[in-house]
Design a protein around this motif. Structure first.
Motif, PDB file in Angstrom:
ATOM      1  N   LYS A  30      30.888  43.020  40.867  1.00 50.36           N
ATOM      2  CA  LYS A  30      31.971  43.573  41.703  1.00 50.36           C
ATOM      3  C   LYS A  30      31.522  43.661  43.167  1.00 50.36           C
ATOM      4  O   LYS A  30      30.384  44.052  43.449  1.00 50.36           O
ATOM      5  CB  LYS A  30      32.390  44.952  41.192  1.00 50.36           C
ATOM      6  N   ILE A  72      34.186  44.519  32.366  1.00 49.38           N
ATOM      7  CA  ILE A  72      33.423  45.767  32.236  1.00 49.38           C
ATOM      8  C   ILE A  72      34.108  46.938  32.938  1.00 49.38           C
ATOM      9  O   ILE A  72      33.588  48.051  32.939  1.00 49.38           O
ATOM     10  CB  ILE A  72      31.965  45.611  32.746  1.00 49.38           C
ATOM     11  N   MET A 156      28.815  53.918  29.609  1.00 47.78           N
ATOM     12  CA  MET A 156      28.368  53.963  31.003  1.00 47.78           C
ATOM     13  C   MET A 156      27.138  54.866  31.148  1.00 47.78           C
ATOM     14  O   MET A 156      26.064  54.400  31.457  1.00 47.78           O
ATOM     15  CB  MET A 156      29.480  54.495  31.908  1.00 47.78           C
TER      16      MET A 156
HETATM   17  C1  LIG Z   1      28.799  48.371  38.705  1.00 50.22           C
HETATM   18  C2  LIG Z   1      28.629  48.478  37.245  1.00 50.22           C
HETATM   19  C3  LIG Z   1      27.386  48.249  36.635  1.00 50.22           C
HETATM   20  C4  LIG Z   1      26.120  47.963  37.410  1.00 50.22           C
HETATM   21  O1  LIG Z   1      25.749  49.060  38.176  1.00 50.22           O
HETATM   22  P1  LIG Z   1      24.414  49.012  39.088  1.00 50.22           P
HETATM   23  O2  LIG Z   1      24.030  50.434  39.224  1.00 50.22           O
HETATM   24  O3  LIG Z   1      24.829  48.377  40.371  1.00 50.22           O
HETATM   25  O4  LIG Z   1      23.421  48.194  38.357  1.00 50.22           O
HETATM   26  C5  LIG Z   1      27.330  48.328  35.251  1.00 50.22           C
HETATM   27  N1  LIG Z   1      28.411  48.600  34.505  1.00 50.22           N
HETATM   28  C6  LIG Z   1      29.605  48.819  35.047  1.00 50.22           C
HETATM   29  C7  LIG Z   1      30.758  49.128  34.172  1.00 50.22           C
HETATM   30  C8  LIG Z   1      29.752  48.773  36.430  1.00 50.22           C
HETATM   31  O5  LIG Z   1      30.966  49.012  36.970  1.00 50.22           O
END
Ligand SMILES: *Cc1c(COP(=O)(O)O)cnc(C)c1O
Length: 224
Positions: A30, A72, A156
């Motif tokens: 993203k 995701i 998450m």
């Molecule tokens: C952005 C995101 C990640 C990755 O997060 P980081 O801390 O940048 O590694 C993983 N899972 C979801 C659902 C996200 O939105």
């Protein structure tokens, strides 16, 4: 002149080398540029995750490599059709109504859509995902849909702070996963456990993750 994307290549290579067998690295893309995602692909990353359907479509069209794409982010029902078209795995299924929409769209497309159930492992009402205590019943209902296949769970957990703080979230999700493995499902095959981000992926792997979703550790801090 040095390649401005070389840090992405290095980060991606290092992460891939560190991964134990049976763990898939999904690059969370993203707000990244196509050139950045391409650099990650060139370093050997084959799985990509996006939070937004329209942005994912734009990204996929711009990339010269195919890869496997995971949804995701929170998915709205009115985007179910497009999501079925674009993604290889939807990681964020958390309601019966969304399951109905996805099943219908997958049937129209003539495919069986692989999905993960998102678990609200912190049991916070403001967060996405199904509560751990309701997950087994939801999976058993979704298991009846002919055009969906539940392949596991996603959660998450906290994205910042001490990685150890994430462990109880991952453990709670793994417990649901284990109890589902003991159930006799018709279509579902509980094989994927998607948990862990940049901050917490090592703890997640210790707790049984088969998919980790990493953004900033590959691409650097997100632009605001
Ligand atoms: C952005 C995101 C990640 C990755 O997060 P980081 O801390 O940048 O590694 C993983 N899972 C979801 C659902 C996200 O939105």
């Amino acid at each position: 002149m040095t390649n401005p994307l070389s840090h992405i290549t290095e980060n991606a290579r290092r992460l891939l080398e560190e991964l134990p067998d049976g763990v898939t690295l999904v690059a969370a893309v993203k707000s990244r540029l196509p050139a950045e995602v391409e650099a990650a692909a060139m370093a050997g990353i084959t799985h990509f995750g996006h939070n937004y359907v329209q942005e994912a479509q734009n990204m996929i069209q711009r990339l010269p490599v195919r890869g496997s794409w995971h949804m995701i982010g929170h998915l709205q029902r009115n985007k179910a059709g497009k999501a079925v078209e674009l993604f290889d795995l939807i990681e964020t299924l958390d309601s019966l109504r969304l399951a109905q929409a996805l099943d219908r769209r997958a049937a129209m497309a003539g495919i069986i859509m692989p999905v993960l159930i998102e678990i609200n492992s912190g049991q916070e009402p403001s967060k996405a995902g199904v509560m751990p205590g309701k997950a087994v019943a939801l999976v058993e209902e979704i298991d009846h849909f002919t055009n969906l296949r539940v392949e596991g769970l996603m959660t998450m957990g906290p994205a910042y702070g001490n990685p150890e703080d994430a462990r109880p979230y991952f453990r709670a999700t793994r417990e649901v996963f284990e109890s589902l493995k003991d159930k006799k499902l018709v279509r579902g095959q509980m094989k994927q456990l998607s948990m862990g981000m940049s901050n917490s992926y090592r703890v997640a792997i210790e707790e049984g993750a088969t998919i980790i979703r990493v953004g900033t550790r590959i691409f650097g801090p997100r632009p605001e």
